[in-house]
Design an enzyme around this catalytic site. Structure first.
Site, PDB file in Angstrom:
ATOM      1  N   GLU A   1     -47.490  89.800 123.783  1.00  0.00           N
ATOM      2  CA  GLU A   1     -47.787  88.648 124.625  1.00  0.00           C
ATOM      3  C   GLU A   1     -47.929  87.358 123.823  1.00  0.00           C
ATOM      4  O   GLU A   1     -48.042  86.281 124.396  1.00  0.00           O
ATOM      5  CB  GLU A   1     -49.094  88.897 125.404  1.00  0.00           C
ATOM      6  CG  GLU A   1     -48.990  89.959 126.488  1.00  0.00           C
ATOM      7  CD  GLU A   1     -49.144  91.399 125.978  1.00  0.00           C
ATOM      8  OE1 GLU A   1     -49.046  91.619 124.751  1.00  0.00           O
ATOM      9  OE2 GLU A   1     -49.367  92.303 126.803  1.00  0.00           O
TER      10      GLU A   1
ATOM     11  N   LYS B   1     -67.579 104.969 121.730  1.00  0.00           N
ATOM     12  CA  LYS B   1     -68.957 104.615 122.110  1.00  0.00           C
ATOM     13  C   LYS B   1     -69.821 105.871 122.037  1.00  0.00           C
ATOM     14  O   LYS B   1     -69.725 106.746 122.881  1.00  0.00           O
ATOM     15  CB  LYS B   1     -68.981 104.034 123.522  1.00  0.00           C
ATOM     16  CG  LYS B   1     -68.184 102.731 123.597  1.00  0.00           C
ATOM     17  CD  LYS B   1     -68.199 102.134 124.989  1.00  0.00           C
ATOM     18  CE  LYS B   1     -67.334 100.893 125.015  1.00  0.00           C
ATOM     19  NZ  LYS B   1     -66.244 100.928 125.943  1.00  0.00           N
TER      20      LYS B   1
ATOM     21  N   TRP C   1     -71.274 101.344 118.895  1.00  0.00           N
ATOM     22  CA  TRP C   1     -69.828 101.169 118.965  1.00  0.00           C
ATOM     23  C   TRP C   1     -69.242 101.497 117.599  1.00  0.00           C
ATOM     24  O   TRP C   1     -69.538 100.820 116.618  1.00  0.00           O
ATOM     25  CB  TRP C   1     -69.467  99.723 119.334  1.00  0.00           C
ATOM     26  CG  TRP C   1     -69.537  99.468 120.802  1.00  0.00           C
ATOM     27  CD1 TRP C   1     -70.339 100.103 121.700  1.00  0.00           C
ATOM     28  CD2 TRP C   1     -68.760  98.514 121.537  1.00  0.00           C
ATOM     29  NE1 TRP C   1     -70.115  99.602 122.959  1.00  0.00           N
ATOM     30  CE2 TRP C   1     -69.164  98.628 122.893  1.00  0.00           C
ATOM     31  CE3 TRP C   1     -67.786  97.579 121.204  1.00  0.00           C
ATOM     32  CZ2 TRP C   1     -68.610  97.831 123.897  1.00  0.00           C
ATOM     33  CZ3 TRP C   1     -67.238  96.790 122.201  1.00  0.00           C
ATOM     34  CH2 TRP C   1     -67.641  96.928 123.536  1.00  0.00           C
TER      35      TRP C   1
ATOM     36  N   THR D   1     -43.418  95.640 127.571  1.00  0.00           N
ATOM     37  CA  THR D   1     -44.455  96.284 126.767  1.00  0.00           C
ATOM     38  C   THR D   1     -45.014  97.454 127.571  1.00  0.00           C
ATOM     39  O   THR D   1     -45.142  97.355 128.786  1.00  0.00           O
ATOM     40  CB  THR D   1     -45.574  95.289 126.359  1.00  0.00           C
ATOM     41  OG1 THR D   1     -46.820  95.957 126.404  1.00  0.00           O
ATOM     42  CG2 THR D   1     -45.651  94.110 127.290  1.00  0.00           C
TER      43      THR D   1
HETATM   44  P1  AMP Z   1     -47.850  95.228 120.682  1.00  0.00           P
HETATM   45  O1  AMP Z   1     -48.000  94.374 121.865  1.00  0.00           O
HETATM   46  O2  AMP Z   1     -47.250  96.556 120.956  1.00  0.00           O
HETATM   47  O3  AMP Z   1     -47.152  94.510 119.578  1.00  0.00           O
HETATM   48  O4  AMP Z   1     -49.318  95.569 120.164  1.00  0.00           O
HETATM   49  C1  AMP Z   1     -50.225  94.560 119.842  1.00  0.00           C
HETATM   50  C2  AMP Z   1     -51.514  95.158 119.391  1.00  0.00           C
HETATM   51  O5  AMP Z   1     -51.374  95.787 118.118  1.00  0.00           O
HETATM   52  C3  AMP Z   1     -52.610  94.145 119.186  1.00  0.00           C
HETATM   53  O6  AMP Z   1     -53.232  93.756 120.381  1.00  0.00           O
HETATM   54  C4  AMP Z   1     -53.548  94.890 118.249  1.00  0.00           C
HETATM   55  O7  AMP Z   1     -54.362  95.811 118.942  1.00  0.00           O
HETATM   56  C5  AMP Z   1     -52.595  95.667 117.384  1.00  0.00           C
HETATM   57  N1  AMP Z   1     -52.371  94.942 116.128  1.00  0.00           N
HETATM   58  C6  AMP Z   1     -51.348  94.152 115.810  1.00  0.00           C
HETATM   59  N2  AMP Z   1     -51.473  93.677 114.556  1.00  0.00           N
HETATM   60  C7  AMP Z   1     -52.641  94.169 114.074  1.00  0.00           C
HETATM   61  C8  AMP Z   1     -53.368  94.038 112.845  1.00  0.00           C
HETATM   62  N3  AMP Z   1     -52.903  93.316 111.818  1.00  0.00           N
HETATM   63  N4  AMP Z   1     -54.538  94.699 112.732  1.00  0.00           N
HETATM   64  C9  AMP Z   1     -55.027  95.434 113.748  1.00  0.00           C
HETATM   65  N5  AMP Z   1     -54.398  95.604 114.917  1.00  0.00           N
HETATM   66  C10 AMP Z   1     -53.225  94.975 115.089  1.00  0.00           C
END
Ligand code: AMP
Length: 543
Positions: free
Chosen positions: A332, A442, A447, A185
């Site tokens: 993760e 911010k 926020w 990642t």
């Molecule tokens: P990744 O590890 O690249 O798959 O990214 C994961 C991140 O994507 C999460 O920690 C969130 O910040 C964002 N994310 C995934 N699904 C959603 C969702 N349904 N709504 C908002 N953010 C999301």
């Protein structure tokens, strides 16, 4: 004497990926697995090809401690690798083919790859870094074209090698905690981080995601009668783990190869695809293609994850008859954590309420403990307003980052996995992620949720795509700034501000969320997995 309080096991059934294959082979042996316009075969052949692949790899020297990497577009071959490599006890490294070559090299060395199965299209990329691989790496070529020449001293081409091999391969039992997969990642800083999963975690994730999706009541389900096509790359969190779920259920599966909007839409139409998942930008790309008006999408269910589902995009998708809804997770978390399925009460409350719930982040999946906590790890009230960090426990979360003790401990501080996301939970248990901790704006002590702001702007009739970031401001700390791809010139700075003002008047947002700066751009930069790249936007605009 055996302990009478322990149930014991006559056969200590290990949760291994190979056991996912019993049900489809027994119940759906004739079901199809399709690779774009190139191949089509049933699950019996699929099982034979898994055996052949294992045979080939074993002959070439793959053993239980080997790491075998794959660089391919989404294909039937990739699905075979999802099974054969871990079933041999080896580790599957799914290489992110969108990384910069130097980052890719880092991941190959860090994961200690012994073999790389590489699609001919990525050979030039691999050639740039091949000499700097720290271990001797054997190459197998993957080709969509029978005449392709071997490069990089490859030991052979996938289909040729499979044809020569026998389908018999005795996949052994071993410890279910054995590492099955690794992928990387890309964080905001530093090198990519390796995430890894055991057989046990992947099997439990498959069962949990299957139960979560198949038990959906009125919409958003994924069940046996479905036709599945992923539109999340298989290198990214195992295509969100859904190829394993689809295989377990024995559904028809369609792998599209490289993502091109017309090809994806034609496949949905021709193969009668009913269930897919993707990031919002991919759905936006499909719905902006001309072809979309010529095909019937009213039987298509699409889980949107990886980023929040913007309201404007959800409205457009619904207008095409698509059953669109959010799902949530991260690299993760394997990744499935929650899905925004609507229950009967929400459905009967009417379209506006349904839309709102489709765009929430969803209810926790089976076996997932999902909390929103304050800095001292106390739960915040479930009032749909009070925000905190989302922390989770589930039997399938990564235990840490490969060879990185410090970041692993940080990830799991307090015994829960820290998502780095901020959100709130309502009385009905629906989570709404309002921002990444590092993306929240911010301003003057307030926020401002960049996602809420994007969500509102996305409903402006002339806005195609939008990204909101905070830019430093001497007086207020930060002020929001918008990047907008407009669909016509009626989107002006004033009309955008007026549009947001209406929502401020309705109490949806603080007045500080009205940006002074709006930039109209041709495109918004995306990450290697197609999400809006706020890190890069900040680098460009924050001087
Ligand atoms: P990744 O590890 O690249 O798959 O990214 C994961 C991140 O994507 C999460 O920690 C969130 O910040 C964002 N994310 C995934 N699904 C959603 C969702 N349904 N709504 C908002 N953010 C999301």
């Amino acid at each position: 004497m055996s302990d009478p309080h322990k149930a014991g096991n006559a056969y200590d059934y290990p949760l291994l990926i190979k056991h996912l294959l019993h049900t489809p082979l027994a119940n759906a042996p004739q079901q199809e697995i399709v690779y774009a316009d190139r191949s089509r075969h049933d699950y019996l052949i699929f099982r034979q090809r898994i055996g052949r692949l294992a045979h080939v790899l074993h002959t070439l020297g793959v053993r239980q401690d080997s790491t075998v990497a794959v660089m391919d577009w989404d294909s039937n071959r990739y699905l075979e690798c999802f099974f054969a490599i871990p079933m041999m006890g080896a580790v599957l490294h799914t290489i992110n083919v969108r990384l910069a070559p130097e980052q890719m090299l880092y991941t190959i060395n860090h994961a200690e790859d012994d073999f790389i199965l590489v699609h001919t299209e990525f050979v030039p990329l691999l050639e740039q870094i091949y000499d700097r691989m720290e271990r001797p790496v054997k190459i197998i070529m993957l080709s969509d074209n029978a005449e392709a020449e071997l490069a990089l001293d490859a030991v052979g081409e996938y289909e040729d090698l499979l044809t020569q091999a026998t389908a018999e391969f005795d996949f052994p039992d071993f410890d279910e905690q054995t590492r099955a997969t690794t992928f990387y990642t890309t964080g905001t800083t530093g090198n990519p981080k390796g995430v890894y999963y055991s057989h046990r975690q992947l099997v439990l994730h498959t069962l949990g995601a299957c139960a979560g999706l198949a038990s959906a009541d009125k919409q958003g389900w994924f069940r046996r009668g479905d036709v599945y096509m992923p539109i999340t790359p298989m290198f990214h969190v195992h295509g969100w783990g859904i190829p394993y779920v689809a295989t377990l259920m024995g559904v028809k599966q369609v792998y599209p190869g490289r993502y091109a909007p017309d090809r994806l839409l034609s496949l949905i139409d021709r193969e009668k695809v009913t269930f897919s998942h993707c990031v919002p930008t991919i759905l936006h790309m499909l719905l902006s293609d001309q072809l979309v008006n010529d095909i019937d999408l009213s039987n298509w269910r699409v889980a949107i994850g990886g980023a929040a589902l913007p309201r404007g995009l959800a409205e457009t998708a619904l207008a095409h008859g698509i059953d669109v809804f959010s799902a949530y997770g991260m690299s993760e978390t394997c990744p499935f954590i929650s899905a925004a399925h609507l229950d009967a009460a929400v459905i009967s409350a009417g379209p506006e309420e349904q839309l709102k719930y489709r765009c929430k982040t969803g209810r926790a999946a089976p076996m997932v403990e999902m909390r929103v906590v304050d800095e001292t790890m106390n739960d915040v009230p479930h009032d749909g307003r009070t925000t905190g960090e989302v922390v989770v426990r589930a039997p399938w979360l990564t235990q840490g980052y490969l060879k990185d003790k410090e970041k692993s401990e940080e990830l799991w501080s307090g015994g829960y996995l820290h998502t780095g996301d901020i959100g709130h939970i309502d009385e009905n248990g629906y989570l709404k992620v309002t921002d990444r901790l590092k993306d929240v704006i911010k301003s003057g002590g307030e926020w401002i949720s960049s996602l809420s702001l994007e969500d509102i702007v996305s409903t402006h009739p002339a806005v195609g795509e939008v990204a909101a970031i905070g830019i430093p401001d001497e007086q207020w700390g930060e002020r929001p700034m918008l990047l907008i791809v407009r669909t016509d010139q009626s989107a002006t700075v004033e009309s955008i501000q007026q549009h947001i003002q209406k929502h401020v008047d309705a109490g949806d947002l603080t007045k500080w969320a009205i940006p002074d700066r709006v930039e109209f751009v041709d495109a918004i930069v995306k990450t290697s997995v197609g999400k809006i790249d706020k890190k890069l936007i900040r680098q460009q605009y924050v001087k």
